[in-house]
Motif scaffolding. Structure first.
Motif, short mmCIF file in Angstrom:
data_model
loop_
_atom_site.label_atom_id
_atom_site.label_comp_id
_atom_site.label_asym_id
_atom_site.label_seq_id
_atom_site.Cartn_x
_atom_site.Cartn_y
_atom_site.Cartn_z
N SER A 121 1.68 6.30 -7.18
CA SER A 121 0.60 7.17 -7.61
C SER A 121 1.00 8.64 -7.50
O SER A 121 0.70 9.45 -8.40
CB SER A 121 -0.65 6.91 -6.76
OG SER A 121 -1.69 7.78 -7.08
N SER A 122 1.71 9.00 -6.41
CA SER A 122 2.15 10.38 -6.23
C SER A 122 3.12 10.79 -7.33
O SER A 122 3.01 11.89 -7.90
CB SER A 122 2.81 10.55 -4.86
OG SER A 122 1.87 10.41 -3.82
N ARG A 131 1.02 4.00 -3.03
CA ARG A 131 0.79 5.42 -2.81
C ARG A 131 1.93 6.25 -3.36
O ARG A 131 1.72 7.31 -3.98
CB ARG A 131 0.60 5.68 -1.31
CG ARG A 131 0.25 7.13 -1.00
CD ARG A 131 -0.24 7.31 0.44
NE ARG A 131 0.74 6.88 1.42
CZ ARG A 131 0.59 5.82 2.22
NH1 ARG A 131 -0.50 5.07 2.12
NH2 ARG A 131 1.52 5.48 3.09
N ASP A 164 5.88 10.55 0.42
CA ASP A 164 5.49 9.18 0.03
C ASP A 164 6.71 8.38 -0.42
O ASP A 164 6.85 7.20 -0.11
CB ASP A 164 4.45 9.24 -1.09
CG ASP A 164 3.13 9.85 -0.63
OD1 ASP A 164 2.87 9.81 0.60
OD2 ASP A 164 2.39 10.37 -1.48
N GLN A 208 0.82 -1.21 0.00
CA GLN A 208 0.00 0.00 0.00
C GLN A 208 0.86 1.27 0.00
O GLN A 208 0.56 2.24 -0.69
CB GLN A 208 -0.93 0.00 1.22
CG GLN A 208 -2.01 -1.07 1.15
CD GLN A 208 -2.97 -0.97 2.33
OE1 GLN A 208 -2.67 -0.34 3.34
NE2 GLN A 208 -4.13 -1.61 2.20
#
Length: 432
Positions: free
Chosen positions: A326-327, A323, A362, A319
């Motif tokens: 995605s960032s 993340r 992140d 996870q």
């Protein structure tokens, strides 16, 4: 003079006489070994390991300099074993190193337990090639640490053999605390050069490998009273004074102090990141390893950090990894759109990506390296101030120098050095 003291000094005389007789029997054709040092075998011998730049390999052993001189001078005055040094001079004691006099006939001391102190000279440097530009000495911390530990072990072995009934107090400050702590840890875990029974006490000021704090949150606990202490584990050294949080800047020692845990005290002033590094001290955590690097070490260091980053990414929580991905994709998409539609806004978009987005945070959670954490901290105004203040505190060492002046460890207002003097005086006078 007590029978015990006479017995101790008689034993020393026999040992030294045997050593000198053996030295005299070396054949003329052989390279003679250096004559054994004739030493005043006191009941208690304090070995003080000074901090960085407080001593050198050719320093006078009889003079305890710097921070630890604020302990040995008052201690010897308190137990009546040596005259107090003149005002403004370094506290010192006399070591009889060139006489073959009968030690059993030495003049009696004014206290029931005779005590003497000396420093352990070593090349006390730090910084490697970076600091070498200014100091002219490119010795790294690890190299300096090794020379100090070797010197301490050699001197302790020499004294333990020459003075079989003497006990030892081991003191260390800063890099000297690192060396003294290593020495005591090995003895406490029965890997040292002398038996644990020979150690009366140890005291460490600003130990770069101080055991992790009792309070995991890193907040300072209530100041300890004179007799109170706190320990993070059964083998950890005993923390005296307030809990500064974190741990030593170089990590902690496996096995702690072993069987010496109750006999070794440690003190760490708040804001002294040398001994209280926490997750908040990102810049210091990133910079300190560089002090151990030589130019030859740099390629391996870079490769090692790269491999550690790859390992951290491979082992990251799915996870957290998703993340971060995605960032990165989202921010790069914004940059691409800005470049294609309004190139003049590209600098603003880039600044927003660095200073306003969560992308770097992140990524930091995945990379998990102090160097990257330090870089990210500089992009946040609130953290920038905190990291800058911690870096300045580390470099200027204001808190690091406070142990004999402003850092108090109990309700009575005793500074760290004053507390140690009282503690050691009590143990020595009790004959423990």
């Amino acid at each position: 003079m007590s029978a015990a003291t006479i017995g101790r000094r008689s034993a020393c005389t026999v040992v030294l006489a045997s050593a000198l007789a053996w030295a005299g029997s070396v054949p003329a054709w052989a390279d003679p070994e250096p004559a054994p040092t004739v030493t005043d075998c006191s009941d208690v011998i304090a070995l003080a390991v000074p901090g960085t730049w407080e001593t050198s390999a050719d320093a006078d052993r009889t003079i305890v300099p710097g921070m630890l001189g604020q302990i040995t001078g008052p201690l010897l005055a308190a137990v009546g074993s040596a005259p107090t040094a003149a005002a403004g001079s370094a506290p010192q004691t006399t070591v009889h190193s060139s006489s073959t006099r009968d030690l059993a006939t030495a003049a009696p001391r004014s206290s029931a337990m005779s005590v003497r102190a000396e420093q352990v000279p070593y090349v006390a440097q730090v910084g490697g090639p970076i600091a070498g530009i200014a100091t002219g000495n490119p010795l790294t911390l690890s190299q300096s640490r090794a020379t100090g530990k070797s010197a301490l072990e050699a001197r302790a072995t020499e004294l333990a053999q020459a003075c079989p009934l003497s006990k030892f107090v081991v003191l260390g400050y800063s890099q000297g605390a690192l060396i003294a702590g290593d020495f005591l840890s090995e003895i406490g875990n029965r890997r040292g050069v002398i038996d644990p029974s020979r150690i009366l006490a140890g005291a460490l000021l600003s130990d770069p490998m101080r055991s992790a704090s009792v309070d995991p949150s890193g907040s300072a606990s209530t100041a300890a009273t004179y007799s109170a202490n706190s320990k993070s584990s059964a083998v950890a050294e005993t923390l005296v004074g307030s809990d500064p949080g974190g741990e030593g800047v170089l990590g902690t020692r496996d096995g702690g102090m072993g069987v010496l845990a109750e006999r070794v005290t440690t003190m760490c002033a708040p804001s002294d990141t040398v001994c209280s590094l926490s997750g908040k001290s990102k810049v210091v955590a990133a910079v300190v390893p560089l002090l151990n690097l030589t130019p030859e070490d740099l390629p391996n260091y870079v490769i090692g950090r790269g491999m550690e980053m790859v390992k951290n990414v491979a082992e990251a929580d799915p996870q957290v990894l998703a993340r971060a991905a995605s960032s990165v994709i989202g921010e790069l998409t914004k940059l691409g759109v800005a470049a294609a539609t309004s190139p003049h806004s590209l600098p603003i978009t880039l600044a927003e990506m660095v200073f306003s987005s969560t992308m770097l945070d992140d990524l930091a959670a995945v990379v998990n390296l102090p160097e990257f954490d330090a870089l990210v901290s500089f992009t946040k105004p609130d953290e920038l101030v905190q990291q800058a203040s911690q870096a300045v505190s580390y470099l200027l060492l204001d808190a690091h120098r406070s142990y004999a002046s402003s850092y108090t460890v109990n309700a009575s207002g005793d500074t760290a050095t004053q507390w140690i003097v009282k503690w050691l005086t009590g143990k020595i006078q009790a004959g423990l």
